[in-house]
Design a protein around this motif. Structure first.
Motif, PDB file in Angstrom:
ATOM      1  N   ARG A  43       0.762  -1.131  -0.007  1.00 47.08           N
ATOM      2  CA  ARG A  43       0.049   0.186  -0.078  1.00 47.08           C
ATOM      3  C   ARG A  43       0.666   1.247   0.025  1.00 47.08           C
ATOM      4  NH1 ARG A  43      -0.178   1.610   5.459  1.00 47.08           N
ATOM      5  NH2 ARG A  43       0.272  -0.219   7.018  1.00 47.08           N
ATOM      6  N   GLN A  44       1.913   1.029   0.251  1.00 50.88           N
ATOM      7  CA  GLN A  44       3.068   2.378   0.383  1.00 50.88           C
ATOM      8  C   GLN A  44       3.918   2.266  -1.246  1.00 50.88           C
ATOM      9  OE1 GLN A  44       5.247   1.278   3.808  1.00 50.88           O
ATOM     10  NE2 GLN A  44       3.852   2.459   5.094  1.00 50.88           N
ATOM     11  N   ALA A  45       3.385   1.359  -2.038  1.00 46.99           N
ATOM     12  CA  ALA A  45       4.194   1.402  -3.383  1.00 46.99           C
ATOM     13  C   ALA A  45       4.230   2.669  -3.958  1.00 46.99           C
ATOM     14  CB  ALA A  45       3.657   0.275  -4.409  1.00 46.99           C
ATOM     15  N   ASP A  46       3.296   3.458  -4.178  1.00 48.73           N
ATOM     16  CA  ASP A  46       3.162   4.731  -4.795  1.00 48.73           C
ATOM     17  C   ASP A  46       4.074   5.827  -4.327  1.00 48.73           C
ATOM     18  OD1 ASP A  46       1.011   3.669  -6.334  1.00 48.73           O
ATOM     19  OD2 ASP A  46      -0.385   5.011  -5.303  1.00 48.73           O
ATOM     20  N   GLN A  47       4.666   5.725  -3.069  1.00 47.05           N
ATOM     21  CA  GLN A  47       5.384   6.620  -2.562  1.00 47.05           C
ATOM     22  C   GLN A  47       6.780   6.373  -2.753  1.00 47.05           C
ATOM     23  OE1 GLN A  47       3.832   6.188   1.516  1.00 47.05           O
ATOM     24  NE2 GLN A  47       6.064   6.562   2.243  1.00 47.05           N
ATOM     25  N   VAL A  48       7.184   5.040  -2.877  1.00 50.80           N
ATOM     26  CA  VAL A  48       8.437   4.380  -2.838  1.00 50.80           C
ATOM     27  C   VAL A  48       8.793   4.808  -4.385  1.00 50.80           C
ATOM     28  CG1 VAL A  48       9.919   2.516  -2.929  1.00 50.80           C
ATOM     29  CG2 VAL A  48       8.227   2.835  -1.223  1.00 50.80           C
ATOM     30  N   ARG A  49       7.663   4.205  -5.290  1.00 49.61           N
ATOM     31  CA  ARG A  49       7.862   4.536  -7.030  1.00 49.61           C
ATOM     32  C   ARG A  49       8.212   5.920  -7.064  1.00 49.61           C
ATOM     33  NH1 ARG A  49       3.557   2.308  -8.535  1.00 49.61           N
ATOM     34  NH2 ARG A  49       2.108   4.092  -8.277  1.00 49.61           N
ATOM     35  N   ALA A  50       7.523   7.092  -6.416  1.00 47.72           N
ATOM     36  CA  ALA A  50       7.826   8.471  -6.742  1.00 47.72           C
ATOM     37  C   ALA A  50       9.240   8.719  -6.242  1.00 47.72           C
ATOM     38  CB  ALA A  50       6.893   9.198  -5.801  1.00 47.72           C
ATOM     39  N   ILE A  51       9.808   8.117  -5.378  1.00 45.51           N
ATOM     40  CA  ILE A  51      11.095   8.425  -4.946  1.00 45.51           C
ATOM     41  C   ILE A  51      12.304   8.149  -6.131  1.00 45.51           C
ATOM     42  CG2 ILE A  51      13.198   7.772  -3.404  1.00 45.51           C
ATOM     43  CD1 ILE A  51      11.129   7.830  -1.173  1.00 45.51           C
ATOM     44  N   ALA A  61      12.020  -1.802  -5.290  1.00 47.42           N
ATOM     45  CA  ALA A  61      11.665  -3.115  -5.434  1.00 47.42           C
ATOM     46  C   ALA A  61      10.583  -3.229  -4.240  1.00 47.42           C
ATOM     47  CB  ALA A  61      12.678  -4.221  -4.965  1.00 47.42           C
ATOM     48  N   ALA A  62       9.359  -3.954  -4.368  1.00 44.06           N
ATOM     49  CA  ALA A  62       8.057  -4.038  -3.723  1.00 44.06           C
ATOM     50  C   ALA A  62       8.017  -5.565  -2.980  1.00 44.06           C
ATOM     51  CB  ALA A  62       7.166  -3.181  -4.162  1.00 44.06           C
ATOM     52  N   GLY A  63       7.246  -5.469  -1.934  1.00 41.84           N
ATOM     53  CA  GLY A  63       6.812  -6.680  -1.330  1.00 41.84           C
ATOM     54  C   GLY A  63       6.599  -6.355  -0.014  1.00 41.84           C
ATOM     55  N   THR A  64       5.826  -7.474   0.676  1.00 44.10           N
ATOM     56  CA  THR A  64       5.254  -7.443   1.910  1.00 44.10           C
ATOM     57  C   THR A  64       6.402  -8.116   2.786  1.00 44.10           C
ATOM     58  OG1 THR A  64       3.053  -7.720   1.161  1.00 44.10           O
ATOM     59  CG2 THR A  64       3.460  -8.149   3.416  1.00 44.10           C
ATOM     60  N   ILE A  92      11.662  -7.912  -6.383  1.00 47.53           N
ATOM     61  CA  ILE A  92      10.364  -8.558  -5.606  1.00 47.53           C
ATOM     62  C   ILE A  92      10.673  -8.848  -4.196  1.00 47.53           C
ATOM     63  CG2 ILE A  92       8.811 -10.059  -5.228  1.00 47.53           C
ATOM     64  CD1 ILE A  92       8.420 -10.155  -8.563  1.00 47.53           C
ATOM     65  N   GLY A  93      10.342  -7.789  -3.117  1.00 46.86           N
ATOM     66  CA  GLY A  93      10.674  -8.009  -1.884  1.00 46.86           C
ATOM     67  C   GLY A  93      10.843  -6.765  -1.221  1.00 46.86           C
TER      68      GLY A  93
END
Length: 259
Positions: A43-51, A61-64, A92-93
């Motif tokens: 659910r925080q992917a948008d802010q990480v992608r923006a950085i 990268a993203a995961g739970t 992924i992760g």
């Protein structure tokens, strides 16, 4: 200055709020030309992608994270795959198992881990593993799932047993050295790395955590991966330049999308 990559940091954490540009610039001054910032809750992917979009040297990268697996909605393969379309989403992760802090969610962690592994198979992106106090289950799941279909993987911030290291290396995976490996009392951990093939080694900060000497106990940042790499070079009996060049080759081989 020989370039080097911080393969794992958390630039979205509050420690860096509003100052990411400053930390990216400081990293560049230290020769850190590239970094991967890790999203630990989808659910925080948008802010990480923006950085990553705002700073050329930053990938994501993203995961739970396993410590969140019991509280966050169970992720689906399709949700992860949707994120991988982004040009700077390169791994992924982190996912994995953490029985130190979150033993009560063991089943959810294992289910989540297997879902992330399937997303790696389908996307071709590498898996980023967090493992703490879960060596037996981690070795079993890595072995079972790799037999079901190969995928690439890095054991991030590796500080587990020699047995788990051998299992991971035997599957063709990578081990990542954090600031822990530069601590005075980490001789046994350094021995594990010294016995590993040099072409399977990455370096990272895991910032804002685990700052290496001479900054131990302070907020970690991507620039400090150079300190970890200097200590790591000594472990392998190499110059800093030769060690940095090798880890750059390793990173490019594993994180092909970032290369």
């Amino acid at each position: 200055m020989t370039p080097i990559t911080d393969s794992h940091c958390h630039l979205d954490f509050p420690d860096f709020d509003g100052a990411q540009a400053e930390f990216v610039a400081r990293a560049a001054e230290a020769g850190v030309h590239r970094m991967v910032t890790i999203c630990t809750k989808l659910r925080q992917a948008d802010q990480v992608r923006a950085i990553a979009e705002a700073h050329a040297p930053v990938y994501w990268a993203a995961g739970t994270h396993p410590m969140s697996a019991g509280d966050e909605p169970m992720v689906s393969v399709d949700e992860i795959l949707a994120l991988t379309a982004h040009p700077k989403m390169v791994g992924i992760g982190e996912t994995g198992l953490d029985y130190h802090y979150s033993r009560n969610s063991m089943d959810a962690q294992q289910d989540s881990l297997r879902i992330h592994m399937e997303a790696c198979r389908q996307s071709g992106l590498p898996l980023i593993i967090h493992s703490r106090d879960a060596d037996e289950d981690m070795a079993r799941i890595l072995t079972e799932e790799h037999a079901n279909g190969a995928f690439d993987c890095v054991m991030h911030c590796f500080s587990s047993s020699a047995a788990l290291a051998q299992t991971a290396l035997g599957l063709g995976f990578y081990l990542s050295m954090s600031g822990i490996t530069a601590f005075k009392k980490s001789s046994e951990l350094r021995d594990i790395f010294a016995a590993a093939p040099l072409d399977r080694i990455l370096v990272e900060t895991d910032s804002p955590y685990l700052a290496p000497p001479p900054h131990r106990g302070k907020r970690n940042e991507p620039a400090f991966v150079a300190h970890t790499a200097r200590a790591a070079a000594e472990t392998f009996g190499l110059s800093y330049e030769d060690f940095a060049k090798q880890t750059e080759e390793n990173f490019a081989r594993l994180f092909r999308k970032a290369a």
